[in-house]
Scaffold this motif. Structure first.
Motif, PDB file in Angstrom:
ATOM      1  N   HIS A   1     -17.408   7.755  -5.068  1.00 41.04           N
ATOM      2  CA  HIS A   1     -17.408   8.615  -6.254  1.00 41.04           C
ATOM      3  C   HIS A   1     -18.326   9.837  -6.079  1.00 41.04           C
ATOM      4  N   ASP A   2     -19.477   9.652  -5.444  1.00 44.73           N
ATOM      5  CA  ASP A   2     -20.382  10.788  -5.239  1.00 44.73           C
ATOM      6  C   ASP A   2     -19.770  11.857  -4.327  1.00 44.73           C
TER       7      ASP A   2
ATOM      8  N   VAL B   1     -26.056   5.667 -11.895  1.00 50.42           N
ATOM      9  CA  VAL B   1     -25.358   6.726 -12.626  1.00 50.42           C
ATOM     10  C   VAL B   1     -26.355   7.721 -13.215  1.00 50.42           C
ATOM     11  N   ALA B   2     -27.472   7.233 -13.743  1.00 53.02           N
ATOM     12  CA  ALA B   2     -28.509   8.128 -14.277  1.00 53.02           C
ATOM     13  C   ALA B   2     -29.007   9.066 -13.181  1.00 53.02           C
TER      14      ALA B   2
ATOM     15  N   ILE C   1     -26.776  -0.245 -11.746  1.00 54.93           N
ATOM     16  CA  ILE C   1     -25.702   0.719 -11.496  1.00 54.93           C
ATOM     17  C   ILE C   1     -25.547   1.724 -12.619  1.00 54.93           C
ATOM     18  N   GLY C   2     -25.671   1.251 -13.848  1.00 53.80           N
ATOM     19  CA  GLY C   2     -25.254   2.019 -15.011  1.00 53.80           C
ATOM     20  C   GLY C   2     -26.105   3.225 -15.354  1.00 53.80           C
ATOM     21  N   SER C   3     -26.101   3.550 -16.642  1.00 52.77           N
ATOM     22  CA  SER C   3     -26.725   4.772 -17.122  1.00 52.77           C
ATOM     23  C   SER C   3     -28.252   4.691 -17.114  1.00 52.77           C
ATOM     24  N   GLU C   4     -28.805   3.545 -16.683  1.00 54.23           N
ATOM     25  CA  GLU C   4     -30.249   3.467 -16.446  1.00 54.23           C
ATOM     26  C   GLU C   4     -30.518   3.240 -14.963  1.00 54.23           C
TER      27      GLU C   4
ATOM     28  N   CYS D   1     -15.498  17.011  -7.578  1.00 54.29           N
ATOM     29  CA  CYS D   1     -16.239  17.437  -8.774  1.00 54.29           C
ATOM     30  C   CYS D   1     -17.690  16.954  -8.751  1.00 54.29           C
ATOM     31  N   MET D   2     -18.054  16.141  -7.748  1.00 58.00           N
ATOM     32  CA  MET D   2     -19.449  15.687  -7.609  1.00 58.00           C
ATOM     33  C   MET D   2     -20.080  16.459  -6.435  1.00 58.00           C
TER      34      MET D   2
ATOM     35  N   LEU E   1     -16.701  12.842  -4.283  1.00 60.23           N
ATOM     36  CA  LEU E   1     -15.545  13.523  -4.912  1.00 60.23           C
ATOM     37  C   LEU E   1     -15.786  15.030  -5.082  1.00 60.23           C
TER      38      LEU E   1
ATOM     39  N   GLN F   1     -27.440  10.027 -10.387  1.00 59.06           N
ATOM     40  CA  GLN F   1     -26.401  10.991 -10.005  1.00 59.06           C
ATOM     41  C   GLN F   1     -26.239  12.061 -11.089  1.00 59.06           C
ATOM     42  N   MET F   2     -26.341  11.645 -12.347  1.00 57.64           N
ATOM     43  CA  MET F   2     -26.196  12.565 -13.478  1.00 57.64           C
ATOM     44  C   MET F   2     -27.304  13.632 -13.445  1.00 57.64           C
TER      45      MET F   2
ATOM     46  N   TYR G   1     -37.503  10.861  -9.817  1.00 56.73           N
ATOM     47  CA  TYR G   1     -36.600  10.214 -10.777  1.00 56.73           C
ATOM     48  C   TYR G   1     -35.209  10.053 -10.176  1.00 56.73           C
TER      49      TYR G   1
ATOM     50  N   ILE H   1     -26.825  15.985 -10.434  1.00 53.99           N
ATOM     51  CA  ILE H   1     -25.793  17.007 -10.656  1.00 53.99           C
ATOM     52  C   ILE H   1     -26.310  18.090 -11.608  1.00 53.99           C
TER      53      ILE H   1
END
Lengths: 287, 287
Positions: free
Chosen positions: A75-76, A146-147, A140-143, A80-81, A78, A149-150, A167, A153
């Protein structure tokens, strides 16, 4: 280490049979079996053994951690990433199979990881499997991943300080290494301060991993790395060498190895040998 | 039903607090709290109660199922997949937040689902949680949702027969509904033929859901549906009305409702009332 890596590669190969629909399984296998270093699953097995568990009981968890790592790379990469064409010396998943298949292969690997741990773990008390699933999910998630990578970006093209850089790396890299080690220890029967000591070890190792990655990006060629070198520098992306200078970054790496091995002192040195070895390996790797 | 839906909406709202990094949590909440019909989580709670379990014990699992459903919608709507601009009457996630955030929000919801079940389920034997996680994992991956989406994408522009259409719908829709019901029953203390009977019910309901969707696409306006209507027809996509004719598709829907409720006969009629109601609701829904 080689023995552990071989066991993991055999287990990973068996975990995704080439069945219908063929294309999605080809795509999953393409990235999962692309010959990664298997650092995370090796750490998982080593942590299980360190706390007195049977390595075999942690094989499904070790595979799960590698599936999740692979999913995050797919996914990273891709368009759009991070828009990467090359990974482990081969075209990235979306270059080989198309974007839609790459996204779905990542989704499938992520869900397979949890299925695999829950369905294939044997001879472990169920409450330990539940704890490990909870730990893995939060990594993995938003903590977690994914956090990282977010924020990564969102920080592109902006001035990023050391705090924000840490971070990003703690979330993008350390969290999953931490889960690998902590889940291995939980599966192996570990609790309390034993698990927390290993968590600290893993955090240092995770950050070390990324600092070394940053250093390699500016000191090695694409051929040596198996991925596009100098990319961070070209994109003016924040890295440790850029923010600290190359020598200070190397010093920081030395400090992290020191802190990591400090956490291993509570364990029998012989049993902890694989984790000492891994700290050294990560610090001295050349690609 | 409304009481169950309200409980689920409150639990979903609490499951994704608006914390840092703000953008990813906004994006997750945007799609998760967009007012879906909550059919899957309601089924999950109803199945738990039907086998004699306490509804409250299945709330985390019910939320997990809805998180996964939402994730599949976000990823399916992406430009490289179904390329949809409108969902539940609002711009799709990638239209509102950008593609990279939409992909990450989906990944985060998927991992949060597993974390949530493992970390938040209370007063349930751990081995039941492990079984439910395994069931849920297999419903999403390359033998579940992802398989359906993959075959769906690959079949675009090709002539698709009824067998392939059923494969797509069983995987894209039935599998997750099946997991919702089966996991609810497992959490609630169900085993053996009770769980398998509910699985068959859910398979019929899942297919029914899709047949009705196909029928609505050709009989309703975009405004009535809250999403782009007539799209299947315009794209020459295989649907039940197109392959069977509208009347035969309606007959098939009637047959599926009949088979679904047949499976409920083994249960106390009063306790099974919510599942009868849902079968009727799905069959007669207008959007």
């Amino acid at each position: 280490m080689t023995t552990k890596a071989k066991k993991i590669n055999i287990a990973l190969d068996a975990s995704v049979p080439l069945q219908n629909p063929i294309k999605i399984h080809e795509s999953m296998r393409y990235s999962l079996l692309a010959g990664g270093k298997r650092v995370r699953p090796i750490l998982c097995l080593a942590a299980c053994e360190l706390v007195g568990g049977d390595e075999a009981t942690a094989i499904p968890m070790a595979c799960a951690v590698e599936m999740i790592h692979t999913m995050s790379l797919i996914h990273d990469d891709l368009p759009c990433m991070d828009d990467d064409d090359l990974r482990r010396g081969k075209p990235t998943n979306h270059k080989a199979f198309g974007e839609e298949t790459a996204i779905l292969a990542g989704d499938a690997l992520l869900s397979l990881a949890f299925h695999h741990v829950a369905a294939k773990t044997r001879n472990v008390e169920p409450h330990r499997v539940v704890r490990a699933v909870a730990e893995l999910g939060s990594a993995i998630g938003s903590e977690g991943l994914v956090a990282g990578q977010m924020v990564d970006i969102c920080s592109e093209g902006k001035e990023v300080g050391l705090d924000e850089l840490e971070y990003i790396h703690v979330h993008k890299t350390s969290k999953l290494l931490e889960a690998a080690v902590v889940c291995g220890a939980i599966i192996g029967g570990g609790d309390g301060i034993v698990v927390e000591g290993l968590r600290k070890y893993a955090r240092c190792i995770g950050l070390l991993f990324q600092v070394v990655d940053d250093i390699l990006d500016v000191t090695k060629s694409s051929k040596e790395l198996g991925k596009t070198a100098g990319k961070d520098l070209a994109s003016r992306k924040a890295t440790y060498p850029r923010l600290m200078g190359l020598e200070k970054a190397k010093e920081f790496a030395r400090e992290l190895v020191g802190n990591a091995v400090e956490e291993l002192r509570q364990f029998d040195a012989l049993r902890a040998a694989p984790l000492y070895h891994l700290a050294g390996y990560i610090a001295s790797r050349q690609n």
